[in-house]
Write a protein that holds these residues in place. Sequence first.
Motif, PDB file in Angstrom:
ATOM      1  N   THR A  24       0.772  -1.271  -0.103  1.00 51.78           N
ATOM      2  CA  THR A  24       0.389   0.019   0.059  1.00 51.78           C
ATOM      3  C   THR A  24       0.683   1.260  -0.348  1.00 51.78           C
ATOM      4  O   THR A  24       0.204   2.013  -0.334  1.00 51.78           O
ATOM      5  CB  THR A  24      -0.822  -0.419   1.628  1.00 51.78           C
ATOM      6  N   LYS A  27       1.661   2.328  -3.324  1.00 59.85           N
ATOM      7  CA  LYS A  27       0.478   2.512  -4.200  1.00 59.85           C
ATOM      8  C   LYS A  27       0.100   4.113  -3.691  1.00 59.85           C
ATOM      9  O   LYS A  27      -0.029   4.656  -4.717  1.00 59.85           O
ATOM     10  CB  LYS A  27      -1.452   1.847  -3.774  1.00 59.85           C
ATOM     11  N   ILE A  31      -0.052   7.112  -6.462  1.00 59.50           N
ATOM     12  CA  ILE A  31      -1.419   8.295  -6.903  1.00 59.50           C
ATOM     13  C   ILE A  31      -1.475   9.964  -5.873  1.00 59.50           C
ATOM     14  O   ILE A  31      -1.758  10.559  -6.397  1.00 59.50           O
ATOM     15  CB  ILE A  31      -2.694   7.872  -4.920  1.00 59.50           C
ATOM     16  N   ASP A  68     -10.657   6.096 -11.694  1.00 60.01           N
ATOM     17  CA  ASP A  68     -10.115   5.596 -11.619  1.00 60.01           C
ATOM     18  C   ASP A  68      -9.239   5.089 -11.996  1.00 60.01           C
ATOM     19  O   ASP A  68      -8.688   5.491 -13.871  1.00 60.01           O
ATOM     20  CB  ASP A  68     -10.840   3.772 -11.087  1.00 60.01           C
ATOM     21  N   ARG A  70      -6.160   2.802 -14.214  1.00 52.07           N
ATOM     22  CA  ARG A  70      -5.226   1.515 -13.947  1.00 52.07           C
ATOM     23  C   ARG A  70      -3.723   1.335 -14.435  1.00 52.07           C
ATOM     24  O   ARG A  70      -3.711   1.623 -15.500  1.00 52.07           O
ATOM     25  CB  ARG A  70      -5.960   0.335 -14.834  1.00 52.07           C
ATOM     26  N   LYS A  75      -5.204  -0.378  -9.644  1.00 54.58           N
ATOM     27  CA  LYS A  75      -5.812   0.358  -9.709  1.00 54.58           C
ATOM     28  C   LYS A  75      -5.932   1.331  -8.495  1.00 54.58           C
ATOM     29  O   LYS A  75      -5.521   1.656  -7.583  1.00 54.58           O
ATOM     30  CB  LYS A  75      -7.465  -0.219  -9.983  1.00 54.58           C
ATOM     31  N   LEU A  76      -5.136   2.904  -9.499  1.00 44.60           N
ATOM     32  CA  LEU A  76      -6.363   3.942  -8.791  1.00 44.60           C
ATOM     33  C   LEU A  76      -6.434   4.649  -8.053  1.00 44.60           C
ATOM     34  O   LEU A  76      -7.275   5.099 -10.086  1.00 44.60           O
ATOM     35  CB  LEU A  76      -4.466   4.643  -8.667  1.00 44.60           C
ATOM     36  N   LYS A  77      -7.212   5.625  -7.140  1.00 46.83           N
ATOM     37  CA  LYS A  77      -8.306   6.372  -7.077  1.00 46.83           C
ATOM     38  C   LYS A  77      -7.642   7.719  -6.654  1.00 46.83           C
ATOM     39  O   LYS A  77      -7.354   7.873  -6.234  1.00 46.83           O
ATOM     40  CB  LYS A  77      -9.118   6.198  -6.091  1.00 46.83           C
ATOM     41  N   LEU A  78      -8.190   8.071  -8.536  1.00 42.42           N
ATOM     42  CA  LEU A  78      -7.200   9.973  -8.087  1.00 42.42           C
ATOM     43  C   LEU A  78      -7.868  10.709  -7.884  1.00 42.42           C
ATOM     44  O   LEU A  78      -9.472  10.744  -8.008  1.00 42.42           O
ATOM     45  CB  LEU A  78      -6.166  10.162  -9.728  1.00 42.42           C
TER      46      LEU A  78
END
Length: 258
Positions: A24, A27, A31, A68, A70, A75-78
């Motif tokens: 994490t 990731k 992000i 989202d 990828r 998958k990243l939430k921006l």
Amino acid sequence: MTQLNISLDFDELTEAITKSDMNTGMKGLAIAVFNAYMEAERDQFLKANRYERSEDRVDSRNGYYDRDFRLAIGKLKLRVPRTRSGQFSTQLFEKYCRSDQAFVLSMVEAVVNGVSTRKVTNIVENLCGEQVSKSFVSSVMTRLDPEIKKFRERSLTYEKFPYLYVDALYLKVHEESRVVSKALYIAQGVNSKNKREILGFKVTGVESEESWSSFFRELRDRGLRQPIMVTSDAHAGLKRAIQKEFPGTSWQRCTAHF
């Protein structure tokens, strides 16, 4: 300790990284880089930084919307910035049409090196395929600092690491307008999936029993449990620190150093 010149097979390294489980912290750093880049893009569009009063300002901020995105690491939430007029549009997604493997490698290198300005420049240029100014990178760096701190101080209670690998590399670093040699302590743990994770790293001026003990205590304070075995070179101070901080843990000499 020996000073190493490392030669890497980047195709092999890329495959190993993209097929591994990214934690994490990695990731979160990815992000942060994307969000910081888009934030800096909006600042340039507005011709004004946050809370800055400027006669050149052309628009005002109007929050964010989630998107989202990828990558090979998942998958990243921006948070995509918006402006009041709606005329601002980030170029990030359009420019990011190449393979993201170079970006993943840059991220890994950035974490290991503490994310210097030069490393962030490499990340952004791999990301967008174009050169960026020092001021642009500085604005990205400011927003990255909290994520780097979060990664370096994250809790280690989420996993048990029965095997620990520790070593020190000597690096040339800039310090008060001088280039000096510093020891970079690195601790890697083997997790329940038999994969290595970087648990911690620390730059110190000298390699000694006291500094190694301090490094191990910091790992324990973050939740590292007693390992079954620690593998390292035969540095006398390091061996004593292992025996002191992890009593009952087996020690094994690294065959590469031997």
